[in-house]
Motif scaffolding. Sequence first.
Motif, PDB file in Angstrom:
ATOM      1  N   SER A   8       0.843  -1.197   0.000  1.00  0.00           N
ATOM      2  CA  SER A   8       0.000   0.000   0.000  1.00  0.00           C
ATOM      3  C   SER A   8       0.876   1.243   0.000  1.00  0.00           C
ATOM      4  O   SER A   8       1.255   1.754   1.054  1.00  0.00           O
ATOM      5  CB  SER A   8      -0.928   0.001   1.221  1.00  0.00           C
ATOM      6  OG  SER A   8      -1.717   1.172   1.230  1.00  0.00           O
ATOM      7  N   ASP A  53       1.446   5.210  -0.867  1.00  0.00           N
ATOM      8  CA  ASP A  53       0.663   6.419  -1.083  1.00  0.00           C
ATOM      9  C   ASP A  53       0.779   6.888  -2.527  1.00  0.00           C
ATOM     10  O   ASP A  53      -0.161   7.415  -3.096  1.00  0.00           O
ATOM     11  CB  ASP A  53       1.136   7.527  -0.142  1.00  0.00           C
ATOM     12  CG  ASP A  53       0.738   7.252   1.301  1.00  0.00           C
ATOM     13  OD1 ASP A  53      -0.227   6.498   1.502  1.00  0.00           O
ATOM     14  OD2 ASP A  53       1.409   7.778   2.208  1.00  0.00           O
ATOM     15  N   ARG A  81      -0.165  13.890  -8.818  1.00  0.00           N
ATOM     16  CA  ARG A  81      -0.994  13.079  -7.916  1.00  0.00           C
ATOM     17  C   ARG A  81      -1.134  13.784  -6.554  1.00  0.00           C
ATOM     18  O   ARG A  81      -2.229  13.831  -5.976  1.00  0.00           O
ATOM     19  CB  ARG A  81      -0.379  11.693  -7.761  1.00  0.00           C
ATOM     20  CG  ARG A  81      -1.083  10.773  -6.784  1.00  0.00           C
ATOM     21  CD  ARG A  81      -2.482  10.344  -7.280  1.00  0.00           C
ATOM     22  NE  ARG A  81      -2.422   9.544  -8.478  1.00  0.00           N
ATOM     23  CZ  ARG A  81      -2.289   8.209  -8.507  1.00  0.00           C
ATOM     24  NH1 ARG A  81      -2.165   7.538  -7.371  1.00  0.00           N
ATOM     25  NH2 ARG A  81      -2.285   7.570  -9.655  1.00  0.00           N
ATOM     26  N   ARG A 137      -4.715  16.040  -4.169  1.00  0.00           N
ATOM     27  CA  ARG A 137      -5.223  15.926  -2.812  1.00  0.00           C
ATOM     28  C   ARG A 137      -5.901  17.210  -2.335  1.00  0.00           C
ATOM     29  O   ARG A 137      -6.718  17.182  -1.403  1.00  0.00           O
ATOM     30  CB  ARG A 137      -4.073  15.581  -1.861  1.00  0.00           C
ATOM     31  CG  ARG A 137      -3.463  14.209  -2.124  1.00  0.00           C
ATOM     32  CD  ARG A 137      -2.239  13.978  -1.257  1.00  0.00           C
ATOM     33  NE  ARG A 137      -1.614  12.682  -1.535  1.00  0.00           N
ATOM     34  CZ  ARG A 137      -0.476  12.261  -1.000  1.00  0.00           C
ATOM     35  NH1 ARG A 137       0.185  13.057  -0.155  1.00  0.00           N
ATOM     36  NH2 ARG A 137       0.021  11.075  -1.310  1.00  0.00           N
ATOM     37  N   SER A 161     -17.083  14.591  -2.314  1.00  0.00           N
ATOM     38  CA  SER A 161     -17.272  13.151  -2.115  1.00  0.00           C
ATOM     39  C   SER A 161     -18.527  12.663  -2.816  1.00  0.00           C
ATOM     40  O   SER A 161     -18.521  11.626  -3.508  1.00  0.00           O
ATOM     41  CB  SER A 161     -17.354  12.834  -0.616  1.00  0.00           C
ATOM     42  OG  SER A 161     -16.155  13.210   0.035  1.00  0.00           O
ATOM     43  N   GLY A 196     -11.981   9.643  -9.503  1.00  0.00           N
ATOM     44  CA  GLY A 196     -10.753   9.469  -8.734  1.00  0.00           C
ATOM     45  C   GLY A 196     -10.044  10.787  -8.485  1.00  0.00           C
ATOM     46  O   GLY A 196      -9.515  11.032  -7.393  1.00  0.00           O
ATOM     47  N   HIS A 222      -7.490   9.437  -5.861  1.00  0.00           N
ATOM     48  CA  HIS A 222      -7.651   8.072  -5.341  1.00  0.00           C
ATOM     49  C   HIS A 222      -8.122   7.176  -6.482  1.00  0.00           C
ATOM     50  O   HIS A 222      -9.259   7.275  -6.941  1.00  0.00           O
ATOM     51  CB  HIS A 222      -8.671   8.076  -4.199  1.00  0.00           C
ATOM     52  CG  HIS A 222      -8.848   6.736  -3.559  1.00  0.00           C
ATOM     53  ND1 HIS A 222      -7.814   6.036  -2.976  1.00  0.00           N
ATOM     54  CD2 HIS A 222      -9.968   5.975  -3.395  1.00  0.00           C
ATOM     55  CE1 HIS A 222      -8.262   4.886  -2.500  1.00  0.00           C
ATOM     56  NE2 HIS A 222      -9.575   4.834  -2.740  1.00  0.00           N
ATOM     57  N   TYR A 223      -7.226   6.284  -6.944  1.00  0.00           N
ATOM     58  CA  TYR A 223      -7.536   5.376  -8.055  1.00  0.00           C
ATOM     59  C   TYR A 223      -7.242   3.941  -7.608  1.00  0.00           C
ATOM     60  O   TYR A 223      -6.214   3.352  -7.989  1.00  0.00           O
ATOM     61  CB  TYR A 223      -6.683   5.705  -9.288  1.00  0.00           C
ATOM     62  CG  TYR A 223      -6.761   7.146  -9.747  1.00  0.00           C
ATOM     63  CD1 TYR A 223      -7.766   7.573 -10.609  1.00  0.00           C
ATOM     64  CD2 TYR A 223      -5.814   8.081  -9.322  1.00  0.00           C
ATOM     65  CE1 TYR A 223      -7.836   8.891 -11.032  1.00  0.00           C
ATOM     66  CE2 TYR A 223      -5.869   9.400  -9.737  1.00  0.00           C
ATOM     67  CZ  TYR A 223      -6.886   9.798 -10.588  1.00  0.00           C
ATOM     68  OH  TYR A 223      -6.939  11.101 -11.005  1.00  0.00           O
ATOM     69  N   PRO A 224      -8.119   3.327  -6.794  1.00  0.00           N
ATOM     70  CA  PRO A 224      -7.811   2.006  -6.222  1.00  0.00           C
ATOM     71  C   PRO A 224      -7.699   0.894  -7.260  1.00  0.00           C
ATOM     72  O   PRO A 224      -7.071  -0.130  -7.004  1.00  0.00           O
ATOM     73  CB  PRO A 224      -8.982   1.771  -5.262  1.00  0.00           C
ATOM     74  CG  PRO A 224     -10.075   2.647  -5.765  1.00  0.00           C
ATOM     75  CD  PRO A 224      -9.411   3.849  -6.341  1.00  0.00           C
ATOM     76  N   PRO A 255       0.442   0.845  -6.563  1.00  0.00           N
ATOM     77  CA  PRO A 255      -0.349   1.761  -7.400  1.00  0.00           C
ATOM     78  C   PRO A 255       0.422   2.160  -8.658  1.00  0.00           C
ATOM     79  O   PRO A 255       1.655   2.115  -8.700  1.00  0.00           O
ATOM     80  CB  PRO A 255      -0.584   2.963  -6.477  1.00  0.00           C
ATOM     81  CG  PRO A 255      -0.330   2.469  -5.097  1.00  0.00           C
ATOM     82  CD  PRO A 255       0.700   1.394  -5.217  1.00  0.00           C
TER      83      PRO A 255
END
Length: 482
Positions: free
Chosen positions: A7, A9, A122, A126, A140, A155, A161-163, A179
Motif C-alpha cells: 500500500s 501512497d 498526484r 489531494r 465526495s 478518482g 484516489h484510483y484504487p 499503485p
Amino acid sequence: MTNNTVSYDLPPLPSYTLQPLPPLVAAIPDKFLTLLLPIIAYWGLSMIFHWIDVYDLFPQYRLHTPAEVLKRNHVSRWEVFRDVIIQQVVQTIFGVGLGMIEPEDTFGKEDHDVAVWAQRIRIAQRAIPTVLTTIGVDASGLAMNLAESYPVAAGALAGGHYPWLMQTFTVAGQDITAPTFAAWELFAAKAVYWYLVPALQFGLAILVVDTWQYFWHRAMHMNKWLYTTFHSRHHRLYVPYAYGALYNHPFEGFLLDTLGAGLAYLVAGMTTRQGMWFFTCSTIKTVDDHCGYALPWDPLQHITSNNAGYHDVHHQSWGIKTNFSQPFFTFWDRALGTVWTGGDVSARYERARLAAQKSVDAAAAPITHSQPADSFSAKDAAPYAAARVHVKAPPPTPAGKATAQAVSSREQVLTDKDAGGATVLAEEAAEEREAQRTLRRSPRKKLSSATPQAGSLKGLRDRVNGSLHGRGGAVLGVESSG
C-alpha cells in the motif's frame, strides 16, 4: 513466488541507468556545436542581409539609404569585421571554459523524471476536495455519482484516489503489487517535462539576459567614463547593418553579450542542447535588430516589441539616450520610462537621407551597396562646411519629456570625441534647415519620384513608426504628425 500487495501512497518511481548522450551531429561534441552554431548563425544571417544590400532587393523596406551608410558611419567595414571576430574569439574561449566545468551530458533518466512530475500531479490532486468544499461543492458526493460512468474523473475529485489502478513488478524474486499512474497523469507529466519546463527555462533566460543587458547598457550611457572608454565604439555606427551587431569594444562585448548570455544559461539551469538553441536564437535576434530593414514578413520583428526600427532610434544622435532594451523585449524601457517619446521620427529620417544623398552628389562619389563605409573624415564633412558657418542653434525639440531626452542625447554626442562631438550636431542642424527648405520647395509626390529607392515621406513614416512601435504610434501614447 509469493504475491504481496504493498500500500504505497504514491506509485513508485522507475529505476534508471545513465549513459553518455550521443552528439547531435556525428563527430562534433554538443558543447563544441553550442559554440559553433551562434557563429554560423551570425555570419549566415548577416550575409543574407548583405546580399539583400548588394542587389538592392527590398529598397522599400530600408530604414537608411546606401548614401547614409557611406557618409554617416564613423567606422570602416573592415574595422567592424575585425572587432566582431575578436569578440567571437573571446566568446569561444569563454564557452570552452564554461564547458569544462559543466557535467557531461547523459540520458536514461527521462522516464524517472516524468514519473516525478506525475507524482507531483498526484499530490496536487489531494487539494481538490478541500478547494471544492470551500466553494460549496460536495466533492465526495460528486465523486460517487461519477464513479461508474467516469471513474478517472471520480478518482481525481476524490483527491487522486484510483484504487483500481495497480501494477505488478518483481523485487528480489517476489511479485509486488503497487499503485500506478492514470494515463492522463502521465500525459500531463510528459507535457510539463518536455514542453512547459523548457519553455519556462527559456523565458527565464530571456528575462535574465534582457535585464542584464538593459542595466549595463543604460549604465554605459549614463556614466561618462564607461561611455567614452567602451560603449562609444558601438555608436560609431549611426546607420547599423547586420554584421555590425557585435561591433563593440572587446571588454563591453564580453561583459554584455558573452557574460550575460552565460549567466542566463546557468541561472535557467539549461542543458547543453537548450543552451545551443538559446545562444543561437539570441544571436539571430541581435543580428536582426541591427539589420537596417523593417521587413513585414520577418517574424522576429513582430513576435517581440524590440526590432530593427526600435533599436535603430537608439543609434541616432537624437535618440541615443532612449530605447536601451535588447535583445528580446522592451519591458524595462517601458517600466523605467526610457522609451523614445519624441513622436513621429519620419522627418528626422528623411532629412538624414536627403543630407547624405546631397553629400554624395557633391563629392561625386559613386554609391554601391557593397562599397565600404570609410571613417567620417574632413573630406566627408566638406559639403557641410559652408552650412555649419551659419548654424546658430540646434534644431527644435518636442516639448515635455521629449525635450529632456533630446538634451540628454545631445550631451551624450557632445562628449563622444571619436564618434560624435559638436561637428555631428552642427551637421544635423544644417541638415535640418536644408531638408525643411527642400520639403517646402517640393511636394511629397515630387520628392518621391525623384528618389524612388527611398520611397515617399509618408511611406517612410509608416515603415519606421510601424517598426518602432510594433502596433502603431498609439502604443507609446505619443502624437504622430501627419
